[in-house]
Design a protein around this motif. Structure first.
Motif, PDB file in Angstrom:
ATOM      1  N   LEU A 199      34.865 -25.395  18.923  1.00 26.77           N
ATOM      2  CA  LEU A 199      35.452 -24.398  19.821  1.00 26.77           C
ATOM      3  C   LEU A 199      34.861 -23.026  19.546  1.00 26.77           C
ATOM      4  O   LEU A 199      34.632 -22.660  18.393  1.00 26.77           O
ATOM      5  CB  LEU A 199      36.977 -24.338  19.589  1.00 26.77           C
ATOM      6  CG  LEU A 199      37.788 -23.398  20.466  1.00 26.77           C
ATOM      7  CD1 LEU A 199      38.025 -24.024  21.845  1.00 26.77           C
ATOM      8  CD2 LEU A 199      39.138 -23.069  19.802  1.00 26.77           C
ATOM      9  N   SER A 200      34.630 -22.249  20.613  1.00 23.92           N
ATOM     10  CA  SER A 200      34.297 -20.828  20.462  1.00 23.92           C
ATOM     11  C   SER A 200      35.607 -20.055  20.405  1.00 23.92           C
ATOM     12  O   SER A 200      36.525 -20.315  21.188  1.00 23.92           O
ATOM     13  CB  SER A 200      33.436 -20.356  21.632  1.00 23.92           C
ATOM     14  OG  SER A 200      32.148 -20.933  21.573  1.00 23.92           O
ATOM     15  N   ALA A 256      26.826 -22.528  21.022  1.00 24.87           N
ATOM     16  CA  ALA A 256      28.243 -22.895  21.119  1.00 24.87           C
ATOM     17  C   ALA A 256      28.519 -24.305  20.605  1.00 24.87           C
ATOM     18  O   ALA A 256      29.598 -24.576  20.072  1.00 24.87           O
ATOM     19  CB  ALA A 256      28.727 -22.754  22.557  1.00 24.87           C
ATOM     20  N   ASP A 257      27.555 -25.209  20.749  1.00 21.17           N
ATOM     21  CA  ASP A 257      27.805 -26.599  20.365  1.00 21.17           C
ATOM     22  C   ASP A 257      27.754 -26.839  18.856  1.00 21.17           C
ATOM     23  O   ASP A 257      27.904 -27.970  18.400  1.00 21.17           O
ATOM     24  CB  ASP A 257      26.837 -27.538  21.082  1.00 21.17           C
ATOM     25  CG  ASP A 257      25.374 -27.287  20.740  1.00 21.17           C
ATOM     26  OD1 ASP A 257      25.091 -26.429  19.875  1.00 21.17           O
ATOM     27  OD2 ASP A 257      24.504 -27.940  21.342  1.00 21.17           O
ATOM     28  N   ARG A 277      33.572 -21.532  16.130  1.00 23.11           N
ATOM     29  CA  ARG A 277      32.491 -20.539  16.151  1.00 23.11           C
ATOM     30  C   ARG A 277      33.077 -19.209  16.597  1.00 23.11           C
ATOM     31  O   ARG A 277      33.554 -19.088  17.728  1.00 23.11           O
ATOM     32  CB  ARG A 277      31.398 -20.996  17.109  1.00 23.11           C
ATOM     33  CG  ARG A 277      30.372 -19.938  17.492  1.00 23.11           C
ATOM     34  CD  ARG A 277      29.392 -20.547  18.487  1.00 23.11           C
ATOM     35  NE  ARG A 277      28.556 -19.562  19.148  1.00 23.11           N
ATOM     36  CZ  ARG A 277      28.804 -19.058  20.353  1.00 23.11           C
ATOM     37  NH1 ARG A 277      29.875 -19.437  21.031  1.00 23.11           N
ATOM     38  NH2 ARG A 277      27.986 -18.178  20.892  1.00 23.11           N
ATOM     39  N   VAL A 278      33.084 -18.238  15.711  1.00 24.23           N
ATOM     40  CA  VAL A 278      33.484 -16.887  16.086  1.00 24.23           C
ATOM     41  C   VAL A 278      32.343 -16.307  16.919  1.00 24.23           C
ATOM     42  O   VAL A 278      31.212 -16.224  16.444  1.00 24.23           O
ATOM     43  CB  VAL A 278      33.747 -16.014  14.840  1.00 24.23           C
ATOM     44  CG1 VAL A 278      33.945 -14.559  15.244  1.00 24.23           C
ATOM     45  CG2 VAL A 278      34.949 -16.533  14.072  1.00 24.23           C
ATOM     46  N   VAL A 279      32.631 -15.944  18.155  1.00 25.64           N
ATOM     47  CA  VAL A 279      31.567 -15.512  19.057  1.00 25.64           C
ATOM     48  C   VAL A 279      30.993 -14.170  18.616  1.00 25.64           C
ATOM     49  O   VAL A 279      31.526 -13.497  17.739  1.00 25.64           O
ATOM     50  CB  VAL A 279      32.066 -15.454  20.516  1.00 25.64           C
ATOM     51  CG1 VAL A 279      32.416 -16.852  21.014  1.00 25.64           C
ATOM     52  CG2 VAL A 279      33.276 -14.516  20.660  1.00 25.64           C
ATOM     53  N   VAL A 320      33.782 -22.320   9.631  1.00 24.43           N
ATOM     54  CA  VAL A 320      33.747 -21.224  10.593  1.00 24.43           C
ATOM     55  C   VAL A 320      32.300 -20.778  10.720  1.00 24.43           C
ATOM     56  O   VAL A 320      31.676 -20.388   9.718  1.00 24.43           O
ATOM     57  CB  VAL A 320      34.614 -20.030  10.138  1.00 24.43           C
ATOM     58  CG1 VAL A 320      34.515 -18.889  11.151  1.00 24.43           C
ATOM     59  CG2 VAL A 320      36.057 -20.455   9.936  1.00 24.43           C
ATOM     60  N   PHE A 321      31.758 -20.848  11.936  1.00 20.74           N
ATOM     61  CA  PHE A 321      30.389 -20.407  12.196  1.00 20.74           C
ATOM     62  C   PHE A 321      30.415 -19.069  12.934  1.00 20.74           C
ATOM     63  O   PHE A 321      31.454 -18.643  13.444  1.00 20.74           O
ATOM     64  CB  PHE A 321      29.642 -21.451  13.031  1.00 20.74           C
ATOM     65  CG  PHE A 321      29.422 -22.764  12.337  1.00 20.74           C
ATOM     66  CD1 PHE A 321      28.333 -22.958  11.506  1.00 20.74           C
ATOM     67  CD2 PHE A 321      30.328 -23.808  12.497  1.00 20.74           C
ATOM     68  CE1 PHE A 321      28.125 -24.172  10.856  1.00 20.74           C
ATOM     69  CE2 PHE A 321      30.147 -25.018  11.849  1.00 20.74           C
ATOM     70  CZ  PHE A 321      29.048 -25.211  11.025  1.00 20.74           C
TER      71      PHE A 321
END
Length: 336
Positions: free
Chosen positions: A118-119, A113-114, A136-138, A106-107
């Motif tokens: 998935l965002s 985004a890449d 990726r948690v926005v 989890v980023f």
């Protein structure tokens, strides 16, 4: 039991670790720290095992009298999911390492985004994240915008959204950034990056954002101007937002006239650190004229993404449906 490691124990990492610890289906295996400071000592007091980036870090911690259990690689050997809470643009340097260990990751929104498959915003696209290798948690602002715009879009349809974001200048502990006596355009150009970030989660939305920094530390404030596909009254919009999970509608009559009141509410409610996990909408500000809707929204930048991180962990493992995960996370964090 999902075994979770947290790489980075700063503003977000500390909160994610504490939130994961509250889950009955997760275990904090350990956290990674780079500096042997009071935060490291507090992590040990909370029962978290400490890991360092490399052997030099281990030596530095041990000289400071702080016990550590190894380096990042040792932590990765013990976890199912690693939550990367390192500073912006650092997470991408770990991406290949996480993959080489076969660990789901989890980023955070400070990465492009890449960096991930998935965002992610739980109530918008949890199902799309199930079973992925990484999400990726926005960012805080993007999370709040996705929550409210998705809710409004699902009910009335959003033709377009225009948003002005007054951003806090720094987090409360970032004294090194100094005081400022200015309103800083951030960026000078329009649109700001937030619009494109929203589209990584809700790609169909027509949205433009502009942002500026103001001399405050506790919250961001959004001014939203939305054109709907269908007409709606102000009460209709308030009703939808009030029913939306992780969105809180507050009122002037209850004393909510500023972001300071919201933050004080969090502290007096017994929330850890006074955290506000919800996107906060001032009910009095909601105005509707035909298909046009306007309102103010507050965003606690230090806390709003914490529940998303917890749900992202469950989504990656793929054993818990969205509604069940969101409900469980809300209950443990006392989000009504």
């Amino acid at each position: 039991m999902i075994r979770v490691g947290i790489n980075g124990y700063g503003t977000i990492g500390r909160r994610v670790a504490d939130a994961v610890k509250l889950q009955d289906d997760m275990k904090v295996v350990g956290v990674v720290k780079t500096i042997p400071d009071y935060k490291a000592r507090q992590a040990v007091e909370k029962g978290y095992r400490l890991f360092c980036v490399d052997a030099a870090g281990v030596d530095k911690f041990r000289r400071a009298g702080i016990a550590v259990d190894g380096v990042v690689d040792d932590l990765l050997n013990e976890v199912d999911v690693i939550v990367d809470c390192t500073p912006g643009d650092v997470g991408k340097t770990y991406r290949e390492k996480y993959a080489s260990f076969g660990r789901k990751a989890v980023f955070q929104g400070g990465e492009e985004a890449d960096v991930a498959d998935l965002s992610f915003v739980a109530q918008c696209n949890y199902e799309k994240a199930v079973g992925r290798k990484s999400v990726r948690v926005v960012s805080c602002n993007t999370t709040a915008l996705c929550r409210v715009l998705n809710a409004v879009d699902q009910r009335f349809g959003v033709e377009k959204a225009r948003v002005v974001i007054a951003r806090r200048a720094s987090d409360p502990e970032e004294a090194s950034k100094g005081l400022i006596d200015a309103v800083v355009l951030d960026p000078v150009e329009i649109p700001s990056h937030h619009a494109e970030d929203v589209k990584t989660v809700l790609p169909h939305l027509d949205i433009v954002t502009m942002a500026l920094k103001i001399p405050t530390t506790h919250m961001h404030l959004h001014s939203l101007l939305i054109t709907l596909k269908d007409k709606a009254s102000a009460d209709d919009v308030r009703s939808i937002l009030s029913e939306t999970t992780r969105v809180k509608v507050v009122w002037k009559a209850d004393g909510f006239k500023s972001t300071a009141n919201v933050f004080e509410y969090g502290r007096e409610s017994g929330r850890p650190r006074g955290d506000i996990y919800e996107a906060v909408v001032w009910g009095d500000s909601v105005r509707a004229e035909g298909r046009e809707v306007y309102f103010f929204m507050g965003v606690h930048q230090e806390a709003i993404v914490v529940p998303e991180n917890v749900d992202a962990i469950r989504a990656l493992v793929g054993e818990t449906p969205a509604e069940k995960s969101i409900k469980k996370t809300n209950a443990t964090l006392k989000i009504s």
